[in-house]
Design a protein around this motif. Structure first.
Motif, PDB file in Angstrom:
ATOM      1  N   MET A   1       0.844  -1.199   0.000  1.00 51.13           N
ATOM      2  CA  MET A   1       0.000   0.000   0.000  1.00 51.13           C
ATOM      3  C   MET A   1       0.872   1.239   0.000  1.00 51.13           C
ATOM      4  SD  MET A   1      -3.039   0.991   2.679  1.00 51.13           S
ATOM      5  CE  MET A   1      -3.764  -0.637   2.407  1.00 51.13           C
ATOM      6  N   ALA A   2       0.390   2.303  -0.639  1.00 51.55           N
ATOM      7  CA  ALA A   2       1.186   3.522  -0.750  1.00 51.55           C
ATOM      8  C   ALA A   2       1.454   4.116   0.624  1.00 51.55           C
ATOM      9  CB  ALA A   2       0.452   4.549  -1.622  1.00 51.55           C
ATOM     10  N   GLU A   3       2.664   4.624   0.807  1.00 49.16           N
ATOM     11  CA  GLU A   3       3.044   5.278   2.047  1.00 49.16           C
ATOM     12  C   GLU A   3       2.396   6.651   2.129  1.00 49.16           C
ATOM     13  OE1 GLU A   3       7.090   6.852   4.339  1.00 49.16           O
ATOM     14  OE2 GLU A   3       7.203   5.744   2.442  1.00 49.16           O
ATOM     15  N   GLN A 245      -0.763   2.614  -9.173  1.00 47.21           N
ATOM     16  CA  GLN A 245      -0.006   1.384  -9.348  1.00 47.21           C
ATOM     17  C   GLN A 245      -0.130   0.438  -8.156  1.00 47.21           C
ATOM     18  OE1 GLN A 245       3.990   2.746 -10.282  1.00 47.21           O
ATOM     19  NE2 GLN A 245       3.559   2.810 -12.474  1.00 47.21           N
ATOM     20  N   ASP A 246      -0.797   0.906  -7.108  1.00 46.80           N
ATOM     21  CA  ASP A 246      -0.977   0.089  -5.907  1.00 46.80           C
ATOM     22  C   ASP A 246      -2.290  -0.690  -6.022  1.00 46.80           C
ATOM     23  OD1 ASP A 246      -1.339  -0.948  -3.335  1.00 46.80           O
ATOM     24  OD2 ASP A 246      -0.413   0.797  -2.375  1.00 46.80           O
ATOM     25  N   GLU A 247      -2.220  -1.906  -6.546  1.00 47.41           N
ATOM     26  CA  GLU A 247      -3.437  -2.692  -6.777  1.00 47.41           C
ATOM     27  C   GLU A 247      -4.166  -3.012  -5.476  1.00 47.41           C
ATOM     28  OE1 GLU A 247      -3.304  -5.903  -9.706  1.00 47.41           O
ATOM     29  OE2 GLU A 247      -1.218  -5.340 -10.102  1.00 47.41           O
ATOM     30  N   GLU A 248      -3.423  -3.258  -4.414  1.00 46.12           N
ATOM     31  CA  GLU A 248      -4.037  -3.552  -3.122  1.00 46.12           C
ATOM     32  C   GLU A 248      -4.869  -2.372  -2.636  1.00 46.12           C
ATOM     33  OE1 GLU A 248      -2.751  -4.445   1.532  1.00 46.12           O
ATOM     34  OE2 GLU A 248      -1.223  -4.372  -0.045  1.00 46.12           O
ATOM     35  N   LEU A 249      -4.312  -1.173  -2.780  1.00 44.50           N
ATOM     36  CA  LEU A 249      -5.024   0.040  -2.365  1.00 44.50           C
ATOM     37  C   LEU A 249      -6.274   0.249  -3.202  1.00 44.50           C
ATOM     38  CD1 LEU A 249      -4.987   2.678  -0.645  1.00 44.50           C
ATOM     39  CD2 LEU A 249      -3.723   3.729  -2.544  1.00 44.50           C
TER      40      LEU A 249
END
Length: 299
Positions: A1-3, A245-249
């Motif tokens: 996940m993005a910071e 680009q964060d697929e989980e997010l």
């Protein structure tokens, strides 16, 4: 996940600061914002994203003191916009600094003709007549409606009405424009018209723009940062490329990635092995062309 990144080393150009802001509406027990800490800087284009009910509109309402001065409720923490504390200044004072554009174009128009609509807010501020006429011409020029000055507002398309709502805000000469889902009721042409105006405000007028939207393609192209909410919590605040680009997010917050990103993800599921995920159409063309001409694998 993005910071999550919320501050820059040089805070001199910070125009909005939320410090540990939590909020719940009147006669409710549950908070809809939880410990929000965010800095926004002069001239930034910030997109606010998240699923319905994530807290986007509530967050925007904190930026012009609608919360806590109109929607009373219970607010913790502090919000400062251009040095003004929202607990100490009323909505009318913030209207000179922060313009607000809502989701429904129809609900924002009050007069019969385009020129009168743009003049309305400046007249309420007791601006001199000559200055009002100057502001009408300037605002309509910015939104591309100069030739519609004498048109009836009911004759405008949805996109034109939303651009007129922006022009009416511009007539007050605000420093920041806040837009709550301004294109959700518009077709693709109207959506593009509105985003073109926003881009011009940012590039030519150096205006700070904060917009809640689900339009991933436009955000990938225009935004400096994306602020992502989930159940009232800030879960990411970063540049569009890192967010999309964060697929989980994306899955967690029910955000639709740009279509070109979804296409390449699908191709990778079929063993394409395209390693650089594009977020813009022009990038996708290059990546797919390289895949076809080089290391293509049949799925």
């Amino acid at each position: 996940m993005a910071e999550i990144t919320t501050k820059e080393e040089n805070g001199e150009n910070t125009v909005v600061r939320l410090e540990h802001v939590s909020y719940r509406y009147p006669r409710t027990k549950n908070y809809v914002l939880h410990d929000v800490c965010i800095d926004i800087h002069q001239g930034e284009f910030i997109a606010v994203m998240g699923e319905n009910g994530a807290g986007k509109t509530t967050f925007l309402s904190c930026l012009n003191s609608i919360i806590p001065n109109y929607y009373l409720g219970h607010m913790q923490g502090n919000v400062k916009v251009y040095g003004m504390d929202t607990k100490e200044h009323v909505v009318s004072e913030f209207s000179r600094k922060v313009g607000m554009v809502l989701e429904d174009p129809e609900s924002q128009l009050f007069t019969t003709y385009v020129r009168n609509e743009v003049a309305f807010s400046a007249e309420n501020m007791q601006v001199e007549p000559d200055e009002i006429r100057s502001r009408i011409d300037w605002a309509l020029s910015i939104v591309g409606l100069t030739s519609y000055k004498d048109r009836e507002t009911t004759a405008l398309s949805g996109g034109q009405k939303q651009r007129l709502a922006i022009a009416a805000n511009l007539a007050m000469k605000p420093d920041m424009l806040v837009l709550d889902e301004p294109t959700s009721q518009l077709d693709p042409i109207g959506t593009r018209e509105v985003f073109d105006v926003i881009r011009r405000l940012r590039n030519e007028e150096k205006m700070t723009v904060v917009i809640a939207t689900h339009k991933s393609e436009e955000i990938a192209e225009f935004a400096d940062k994306v602020l992502v909410f989930s159940k009232g919590h800030v879960v990411a605040f970063d540049e569009p490329r890192k967010i999309f680009q964060d697929e989980e997010l994306m899955k967690l917050c029910h955000i639709r990635p740009p279509q070109v990103s979804a296409l390449v993800n699908y191709m990778n599921m079929k063993n394409a092995e395209i390693h650089r995920l594009p977020i813009l159409l022009k990038e996708a063309g290059g990546e797919i062309e390289e895949w076809y001409s080089g290391g293509r694998k049949d799925g």
